[in-house]
Design a protein around this motif. Sequence first.
Motif, short mmCIF file in Angstrom:
data_model
loop_
_atom_site.label_atom_id
_atom_site.label_comp_id
_atom_site.label_asym_id
_atom_site.label_seq_id
_atom_site.Cartn_x
_atom_site.Cartn_y
_atom_site.Cartn_z
N VAL A 183 -29.64 9.90 22.83
CA VAL A 183 -28.39 9.78 22.05
C VAL A 183 -27.44 8.81 22.73
N GLU A 184 -27.34 8.89 24.04
CA GLU A 184 -26.44 7.99 24.78
C GLU A 184 -26.89 6.54 24.66
N LYS A 187 -26.80 5.63 20.51
CA LYS A 187 -25.49 5.82 19.91
C LYS A 187 -25.58 5.89 18.38
N LYS A 189 -25.11 7.05 14.46
CA LYS A 189 -23.97 7.51 13.67
C LYS A 189 -24.01 9.02 13.53
N ASP A 190 -25.19 9.55 13.25
CA ASP A 190 -25.38 10.99 13.11
C ASP A 190 -26.45 11.45 14.09
N ALA A 191 -26.18 12.54 14.79
CA ALA A 191 -27.14 13.08 15.75
C ALA A 191 -26.98 14.59 15.79
N ASP A 206 -23.83 19.30 17.01
CA ASP A 206 -23.53 17.88 16.86
C ASP A 206 -23.70 17.23 18.23
N ASN A 208 -23.33 14.27 19.17
CA ASN A 208 -22.31 13.27 19.50
C ASN A 208 -21.05 13.90 20.08
N LYS A 209 -21.02 15.23 20.11
CA LYS A 209 -19.81 15.91 20.56
C LYS A 209 -20.08 16.91 21.69
N LEU A 223 -31.72 12.07 14.21
CA LEU A 223 -30.84 10.99 14.66
C LEU A 223 -30.88 9.88 13.63
#
Length: 225
Positions: A183-184, A187, A189-191, A206, A208-209, A223
Amino acid sequence: MLYVIGVGVGKPEFLTLEALEKLRKSDIVIVPKSKKSSRSVAFNVIKDFVDKDKIQFFSFPTTNDKDELKRAYDSQALMIEKLLNEGKTVSYTTIGDVSIYSTFNYLSERLKDLGIYFEIIPGIPSFVAFADRIKIPLSLKDESFAVVEMKKGVGHIVKLFEYFDTVVIMKVNNRIDELLEIVEMVKPKDAWLGKNLFLEKEEIVDLNKTDKINEAYLSLAVLRR
């Protein structure tokens, strides 16, 4: 007759009408269960629709030992052959859809060698149900998506985003750190990560959070760049 039934993701309501019909007409319903676990998702899905005395558990080994696996599936194939020769109608259940990471696919070659015909009843795959749950399209017009196991590794999965708009990562389990690394790097938009989907301890995260996630049973990630 042997029916091989995908029972969906863990929610009884996801059983198809055809699956219910075949389960109810079966004399024997085989439910695969890991030797390392006392629970069976497939059993919990079908238990209210099938008489308990019809159910037989197949405890399959969770090992990479090819000889042990061969012995287990050879034995299971011969048991099914015996039941069919007795005139029984048999159903073999598997979570999700039969064609996707199913234990039955290790058994099917043995059955074919024995000349046993079987009919496959489709089930709802986990990643389809999850994408619908989080309201994320797997693909739009002119797009494509990939499905891959987490054990393929970070580099392999990151490379997929050069060719696919959405990547579904199956069997995340204890590889959370690798997933967060992907994810890093990507990057997206949705993960999103789904843990224990449609089960009692379900959790949707989520990615991304957050940067802290415990080990996840029956987990997958979607992803989308």
